[in-house]
Design a protein around this motif. Structure first.
Motif, PDB file in Angstrom:
ATOM      1  N   THR A 154     -21.662  -8.830 -23.863  1.00 43.87           N
ATOM      2  CA  THR A 154     -22.465  -8.637 -24.977  1.00 43.87           C
ATOM      3  C   THR A 154     -22.999  -7.265 -24.900  1.00 43.87           C
ATOM      4  OG1 THR A 154     -24.525  -9.564 -24.060  1.00 43.87           O
ATOM      5  CG2 THR A 154     -23.211 -11.119 -25.121  1.00 43.87           C
ATOM      6  N   CYS A 155     -23.945  -6.935 -26.358  1.00 47.16           N
ATOM      7  CA  CYS A 155     -24.425  -5.586 -26.378  1.00 47.16           C
ATOM      8  C   CYS A 155     -25.470  -5.611 -25.263  1.00 47.16           C
ATOM      9  CB  CYS A 155     -24.807  -5.641 -27.690  1.00 47.16           C
ATOM     10  SG  CYS A 155     -25.751  -4.086 -28.109  1.00 47.16           S
ATOM     11  N   ALA A 156     -25.730  -4.556 -24.719  1.00 39.74           N
ATOM     12  CA  ALA A 156     -26.732  -4.000 -23.550  1.00 39.74           C
ATOM     13  C   ALA A 156     -28.072  -3.906 -24.444  1.00 39.74           C
ATOM     14  CB  ALA A 156     -26.300  -2.891 -22.767  1.00 39.74           C
ATOM     15  N   TYR A 157     -28.141  -3.794 -25.805  1.00 40.00           N
ATOM     16  CA  TYR A 157     -29.576  -3.509 -26.351  1.00 40.00           C
ATOM     17  C   TYR A 157     -30.272  -4.395 -26.375  1.00 40.00           C
ATOM     18  CZ  TYR A 157     -32.503  -1.286 -30.139  1.00 40.00           C
ATOM     19  OH  TYR A 157     -33.537  -1.022 -30.816  1.00 40.00           O
ATOM     20  N   LEU A 172     -29.991   5.551 -25.427  1.00 42.33           N
ATOM     21  CA  LEU A 172     -31.418   5.973 -25.720  1.00 42.33           C
ATOM     22  C   LEU A 172     -32.151   4.913 -26.589  1.00 42.33           C
ATOM     23  CD1 LEU A 172     -33.306   8.483 -25.708  1.00 42.33           C
ATOM     24  CD2 LEU A 172     -32.038   9.356 -27.544  1.00 42.33           C
ATOM     25  N   GLY A 173     -31.753   4.093 -27.343  1.00 40.28           N
ATOM     26  CA  GLY A 173     -32.541   3.323 -28.207  1.00 40.28           C
ATOM     27  C   GLY A 173     -32.929   2.089 -27.520  1.00 40.28           C
ATOM     28  N   ALA A 174     -32.010   1.845 -26.426  1.00 40.90           N
ATOM     29  CA  ALA A 174     -32.303   0.701 -25.612  1.00 40.90           C
ATOM     30  C   ALA A 174     -33.372   1.042 -24.431  1.00 40.90           C
ATOM     31  CB  ALA A 174     -31.185   0.172 -24.581  1.00 40.90           C
ATOM     32  N   PHE A 175     -33.538   2.425 -24.189  1.00 36.99           N
ATOM     33  CA  PHE A 175     -34.402   2.951 -23.290  1.00 36.99           C
ATOM     34  C   PHE A 175     -36.018   2.885 -24.003  1.00 36.99           C
ATOM     35  CE2 PHE A 175     -36.988   6.319 -21.966  1.00 36.99           C
ATOM     36  CZ  PHE A 175     -37.284   5.919 -20.408  1.00 36.99           C
ATOM     37  N   ARG A 176     -35.607   3.258 -25.424  1.00 37.94           N
ATOM     38  CA  ARG A 176     -36.936   3.391 -26.093  1.00 37.94           C
ATOM     39  C   ARG A 176     -37.713   1.905 -26.402  1.00 37.94           C
ATOM     40  NH1 ARG A 176     -35.174   8.055 -30.410  1.00 37.94           N
ATOM     41  NH2 ARG A 176     -35.545   9.938 -29.028  1.00 37.94           N
ATOM     42  N   LYS A 177     -36.630   1.157 -26.773  1.00 34.72           N
ATOM     43  CA  LYS A 177     -36.949  -0.452 -26.935  1.00 34.72           C
ATOM     44  C   LYS A 177     -37.531  -0.970 -25.815  1.00 34.72           C
ATOM     45  CE  LYS A 177     -36.902  -4.240 -29.437  1.00 34.72           C
ATOM     46  NZ  LYS A 177     -37.433  -4.275 -30.861  1.00 34.72           N
ATOM     47  N   ILE A 178     -37.096  -0.760 -24.515  1.00 36.28           N
ATOM     48  CA  ILE A 178     -37.709  -1.119 -23.339  1.00 36.28           C
ATOM     49  C   ILE A 178     -38.971  -0.674 -22.936  1.00 36.28           C
ATOM     50  CG2 ILE A 178     -37.386  -1.415 -20.799  1.00 36.28           C
ATOM     51  CD1 ILE A 178     -34.343  -1.468 -21.278  1.00 36.28           C
ATOM     52  N   ARG A 179     -39.075   0.625 -23.231  1.00 35.93           N
ATOM     53  CA  ARG A 179     -40.537   1.020 -23.034  1.00 35.93           C
ATOM     54  C   ARG A 179     -41.645   0.734 -24.064  1.00 35.93           C
ATOM     55  NH1 ARG A 179     -40.443   7.966 -23.715  1.00 35.93           N
ATOM     56  NH2 ARG A 179     -39.903   7.166 -25.777  1.00 35.93           N
ATOM     57  N   ALA A 180     -41.171   0.315 -25.321  1.00 35.39           N
ATOM     58  CA  ALA A 180     -41.917  -0.059 -26.413  1.00 35.39           C
ATOM     59  C   ALA A 180     -42.349  -1.280 -25.959  1.00 35.39           C
ATOM     60  CB  ALA A 180     -41.397  -0.031 -27.710  1.00 35.39           C
ATOM     61  N   TYR A 207     -39.543  -2.531 -14.972  1.00 39.16           N
ATOM     62  CA  TYR A 207     -39.108  -1.305 -14.022  1.00 39.16           C
ATOM     63  C   TYR A 207     -37.550  -1.586 -13.579  1.00 39.16           C
ATOM     64  CZ  TYR A 207     -43.806   0.173 -13.266  1.00 39.16           C
ATOM     65  OH  TYR A 207     -45.224   0.680 -13.728  1.00 39.16           O
ATOM     66  N   ILE A 208     -37.257  -3.007 -13.227  1.00 34.89           N
ATOM     67  CA  ILE A 208     -35.900  -3.035 -12.971  1.00 34.89           C
ATOM     68  C   ILE A 208     -35.053  -2.783 -14.188  1.00 34.89           C
ATOM     69  CG2 ILE A 208     -34.228  -5.149 -12.449  1.00 34.89           C
ATOM     70  CD1 ILE A 208     -36.618  -6.122 -10.787  1.00 34.89           C
ATOM     71  N   GLU A 209     -35.466  -3.211 -15.298  1.00 34.96           N
ATOM     72  CA  GLU A 209     -34.495  -2.961 -16.685  1.00 34.96           C
ATOM     73  C   GLU A 209     -34.576  -1.471 -16.750  1.00 34.96           C
ATOM     74  OE1 GLU A 209     -36.578  -4.775 -19.736  1.00 34.96           O
ATOM     75  OE2 GLU A 209     -36.099  -7.006 -19.062  1.00 34.96           O
ATOM     76  N   GLU A 210     -35.600  -0.712 -16.950  1.00 33.56           N
ATOM     77  CA  GLU A 210     -35.420   0.758 -16.808  1.00 33.56           C
ATOM     78  C   GLU A 210     -34.605   1.365 -15.724  1.00 33.56           C
ATOM     79  OE1 GLU A 210     -39.277   2.456 -17.020  1.00 33.56           O
ATOM     80  OE2 GLU A 210     -39.920   1.484 -18.957  1.00 33.56           O
TER      81      GLU A 210
END
Length: 276
Positions: A6-9, A39-47, A151-154
């Motif tokens: 599945t999508c990683a987003y 980049l979108g996944a990183f921003r989503k996780i950070r938000a 932190y694990i996700e990032e």
């Protein structure tokens, strides 16, 4: 049965995009949605992490406010609690007989009350400090437990080679676009400079040609003026010569008229020969 990745987003259940035929490298980790990328996944996780931090902060402040209110209510209750008076019951008849003993017992009771209140205050302060230390430790542990999955996700996103490649590709593309834009501006500036230099050269050449033409015209006019002046001088000389000759002719004519006037009348009356 093969499992379709599945999508990683975060929050997307769509299947990941299939790799292109003959493509090398790792398989895509995101669906065809253009916004679903590393980049979108990183921003989503950070938000999401920032939102959870904000929720934790609000909950912690509310918890602290509740504990403070409970502590203030307990301290007020302890301060308002009546302490038992240490006084011996005596018969009514003996009270009037021993007033000094009653005063001593009242003073002793007040001293005991003060000591008990001081001991209770010290015990309450020590308990409050211990409670605060325990609460801070528990809050720190809870915060670490709550933020550890983030932190694990990032870390998973950062260590993902595909995500890193996508990030590098995005940054490289942006840098290439900036370089192209800068080169385009430099080319335009250079072209404008060349056009300005060419215009300046053309203007200078035109100015030189016009200056040469003006000089030639001025020289021709000066030569014409000199020629006219020379012709005028020559005509003046000829006029002077003609005037001299005219004066001579006039003098000769006057001389002839005088000679003719001086001849005798007989000569003028003498008949002319025949045939004349």
């Amino acid at each position: 049965m093969e499992t379709v990745p599945t999508c990683a987003y975060p929050g997307c259940d769509m299947p990941a995009e299939s790799p292109a035929p003959g493509a090398q490298g790792p398989a895509p980790h995101f669906c065809p949605d253009p916004e679903h990328n590393s980049l979108g996944a990183f921003r989503k996780i950070r938000a999401k992490r920032q939102q959870r931090k904000e929720d934790k902060r609000v909950a912690s402040e509310a918890k602290k406010a509740a504990k403070k209110a409970t502590k203030e209510g307990r301290t007020t209750a302890v301060g308002q609690q009546p302490w038992p008076a240490v006084a011996a019951e005596t018969p009514a008849a003996g009270t009037e007989a021993r007033p000094a003993a009653s005063e001593q017992q009242a003073a002793a009771s007040q001293d005991v009350d003060g000591e008990m209140a001081a001991l209770m205050a010290m015990t309450t302060a020590e308990g409050d400090r211990a409670t605060q230390s325990r609460d801070a430790l528990v809050a720190l542990i809870e915060r670490l437990v709550a933020e550890l999955p983030n932190y694990i996700e990032e870390l998973a996103v950062i260590t993902d080679s595909a995500a890193a490649e996508a990030r590098i590709e995005t940054v490289t593309r942006a840098c290439a676009q900036r370089i192209l834009a800068a080169e385009g501006r430099a080319a335009l500036a250079e072209e404008a400079g060349d056009m300005a230099v060419a215009g300046l050269d053309a203007a200078q050449e035109k100015f030189t040609e016009e200056t040469a033409a003006i000089r030639e015209e001025t020289a021709r006019q000066v030569a014409d003026a000199e020629f006219v002046r020379a012709e005028l001088e020559r005509y003046r000389e000829r006029v002077s010569m003609l005037e001299v000759r005219l004066d001579a002719v006039r003098d000769e004519a006057d001389e002839l008229r005088r000679e003719r006037a001086a001849r005798p009348t007989t000569d003028r009356e003498q008949p002319r020969p025949a045939g004349r």
